[in-house]
Design an enzyme around this catalytic site. Structure first.
Site, PDB file in Angstrom:
ATOM      1  N   CYS A 120      -4.620   3.333   7.961  1.00  0.00           N
ATOM      2  CA  CYS A 120      -3.960   3.985   8.861  1.00  0.00           C
ATOM      3  C   CYS A 120      -4.692   3.623  10.492  1.00  0.00           C
ATOM      4  O   CYS A 120      -4.055   3.498  11.300  1.00  0.00           O
ATOM      5  CB  CYS A 120      -3.654   5.291   8.744  1.00  0.00           C
ATOM      6  SG  CYS A 120      -5.168   6.085   8.340  1.00  0.00           S
ATOM      7  N   THR A 121      -6.094   4.024  10.183  1.00  0.00           N
ATOM      8  CA  THR A 121      -6.883   3.842  11.278  1.00  0.00           C
ATOM      9  C   THR A 121      -6.863   2.395  12.023  1.00  0.00           C
ATOM     10  O   THR A 121      -7.021   2.167  12.963  1.00  0.00           O
ATOM     11  CB  THR A 121      -8.465   4.282  10.907  1.00  0.00           C
ATOM     12  OG1 THR A 121      -8.263   5.537  10.594  1.00  0.00           O
ATOM     13  CG2 THR A 121      -9.413   4.253  12.325  1.00  0.00           C
ATOM     14  N   HIS A 147     -10.201  12.590  12.091  1.00  0.00           N
ATOM     15  CA  HIS A 147      -8.880  12.400  10.978  1.00  0.00           C
ATOM     16  C   HIS A 147      -8.923  13.790  10.356  1.00  0.00           C
ATOM     17  O   HIS A 147      -9.576  14.518   9.982  1.00  0.00           O
ATOM     18  CB  HIS A 147      -9.738  11.133  10.004  1.00  0.00           C
ATOM     19  CG  HIS A 147      -8.333  10.671   9.307  1.00  0.00           C
ATOM     20  ND1 HIS A 147      -7.779  11.388   8.339  1.00  0.00           N
ATOM     21  CD2 HIS A 147      -8.024   9.397   9.214  1.00  0.00           C
ATOM     22  CE1 HIS A 147      -7.032  10.530   7.973  1.00  0.00           C
ATOM     23  NE2 HIS A 147      -6.871   9.203   8.318  1.00  0.00           N
ATOM     24  N   ASN A 175      -6.012  14.110   0.794  1.00  0.00           N
ATOM     25  CA  ASN A 175      -6.187  14.714  -0.578  1.00  0.00           C
ATOM     26  C   ASN A 175      -7.456  14.511  -1.495  1.00  0.00           C
ATOM     27  O   ASN A 175      -7.650  15.081  -2.515  1.00  0.00           O
ATOM     28  CB  ASN A 175      -4.938  14.072  -1.481  1.00  0.00           C
ATOM     29  CG  ASN A 175      -4.283  14.933  -2.842  1.00  0.00           C
ATOM     30  OD1 ASN A 175      -4.574  15.994  -2.727  1.00  0.00           O
ATOM     31  ND2 ASN A 175      -4.310  14.157  -3.588  1.00  0.00           N
TER      32      ASN A 175
END
Length: 482
Positions: free
Chosen positions: A292-293, A319, A323
């Protein structure tokens, strides 16, 4: 002395705009379900939007465009599109309306303008639908399921056919999975219909059966038993990360390609709209959608590298917790991640600097990176501290990134915000991979060092990038007008 319009006139004006928005919604729905044509407004989804949301989008567009459009202009263009012969496509209604408004047309001339603007649409090959299997059903898996079902449209694109889990699909588990798809603490309720089919087992989503398959190993599955052929397997488990492990999916009968929703080793790592054309789709069967980054920062870095040039820099990622951290203090194999995620800011490592080099080779060895996990459940921020090759100003940088958000091949990836009050919760549900916080941009006195603040929904924005890449590697690529 100025005179404001009367209350009755204001009500009449709003009613006309509201009714126009309702009519627009009907056209959007008709084109989508019956012709596989998706209308968006400056990248924002119109399908299933409320009239008030559409009017708000049109109002906000005035902050970005030189010549704002209104709902009546937009509706007129949509009405002409509805009467036109269209192939499956994604059309930015906002941009098309803006282009038309810059010219003076009669009704007939306006129709001809649209025909000319969209002439390339009819050169597209007919789309061949592709079956999709979600291997895993966690945070990203469930968002992908939502998007795949909402994007089913006329059934001519990607079709979600099955979900694979590694535990047993008993009645309790199936009901639980249906509930998790239907409701989400961050992204809200899924507006579609979800029913648990215990007997099959399956989830019936918007009337379409999506099989639930339980398997300990990928190679144990025969997808053809479920009528699934030439499928794209989207692995969102994180269990398999390299070419050898991911190739196990291809031993399954009915599987054709694999897409990993994480950085991968020994496979092409792709950020859609940045380096997707660097990989041979005939040669490779396994792909990675990177992280995602990486998807958030690569489009911004690409714009800067291709215009003013980057000497070196540092990326600091703020960030949301994930989980893989502990809810309360406990043992963890990685340093610091064992501390309570919702109570602490946690310094941890990130491979973003090295990952960007896989996407933008010219930046190899130029970037360092680190990350801080913070107590928010979603919504992240990348701070880019860069030394550049050409002198610049805050206005020059913001103008450059604003242009990239409105024109060119990165309009889906970059969103430009002038909002002085923007905070992390505001960007949740944003489909763009990167949101430029323009008021926060900093440029040093000598014009050679810049600091950019780039927001991203690390779940929703990333899922949309996965969807875009999925369409690319499967060949289910609609004509797009941006």
């Amino acid at each position: 002395m100025s005179h404001k319009p009367s209350f009755d006139l204001e009500i009449k004006s709003y009613r006309e705009q509201h009714n126009a928005a309702v009519n627009l919604i009907q056209i959007v729905s008709n084109l989508w379900y019956n012709h596989a044509v998706e209308l968006v407004f400056f990248r924002n989804r119109l399908f299933d939007a409320k009239p008030s949301a559409i009017l708000n989008l049109i109002q906000e567009s005035a902050l970005l465009t030189d010549e704002p459009v209104d709902i009546l202009d937009t509706l007129q263009i949509a009405q002409l599109l509805e009467k036109s012969p269209l192939s499956p496509a994604r059309i930015d209604l906002g941009k098309l309306t803006l282009q038309a408004k810059k010219k003076t047309f009669s009704a007939n001339d306006l129709h001809n303008f649209i025909t000319v603007e969209l002439q390339d649409m009819h050169q597209q090959e007919k789309l061949k639908p592709r079956d999709v299997v979600l291997y895993g059903f966690g945070r990203i898996g469930r968002l992908l399921a939502r998007e795949l079902m909402l994007n089913t449209g006329a059934g001519q694109q990607l079709r979600l056919r099955a979900i694979v889990t590694r535990d047993v699909n008993d009645s309790k588990s199936i009901l639980k999975r249906a509930a998790l798809l239907k409701t989400d603490s961050i992204h809200g309720a899924f507006e579609g219909d979800v029913q648990a089919d215990i007997a099959n087992p399956a989830l019936v989503i918007n009337g379409i059966t999506v099989h639930l398959i339980s398997a300990k190993q990928p190679e144990d599955i025969d997808y053809t038993v479920y009528g699934i052929e030439n499928a794209l397997i989207i692995d969102n488990t994180g269990a398999f990360r390299d070419a050898q492990e991911l190739s196990r999916h291809l031993k399954s009968k009915g599987a054709e390609q694999v897409l990993l929703t994480a950085p991968g080793k020994g496979v092409p790592n792709i950020v859609y709209a940045v380096n997707e054309n660097d990989s041979d789709l005939q040669k490779h069967k396994i792909f990675s959608a990177a992280s995602c980054t990486t998807n958030a920062i690569s489009p911004i870095l690409a714009v800067l590298e291709n215009t003013i040039g980057i000497d070196r820099g540092h990326i600091e990622t703020i960030h949301s917790y994930t989980n893989d951290q502990n809810l309360v203090d406990n043992m963890h194999k990685k340093s610091r991640r064992g501390r309570a995620a919702a109570l602490n800011m946690v310094i941890t490592e990130t491979g973003a600097g090295d990952a960007v080099a896989k996407v933008l080779p010219s930046l190899t060895g130029k970037l360092t990176s680190n990350a801080i996990r913070v107590p928010v459940p979603n919504g992240s921020l990348a701070i880019l501290n860069l030394q550049i090759k050409s002198k610049t100003t805050v206005n020059d940088i913001n103008t450059l990134l604003k242009k990239a958000s409105l024109q060119g091949n990165l309009v889906e990836q970059i969103m430009f915000s002038k909002n002085n009050e923007l905070v992390s919760s505001d960007i949740i549900g944003t489909s763009a991979a990167a949101i430029v916080d323009a008021p926060a941009t900093i440029v040093s006195a000598d014009g050679k060092n810049i600091v950019l603040y780039i927001w991203y929904d690390n779940e929703y924005g990333y899922s949309h990038q996965v969807m875009r890449l999925s369409r690319h590697i499967t060949g289910v690529r609609r004509y797009t007008y941006y």
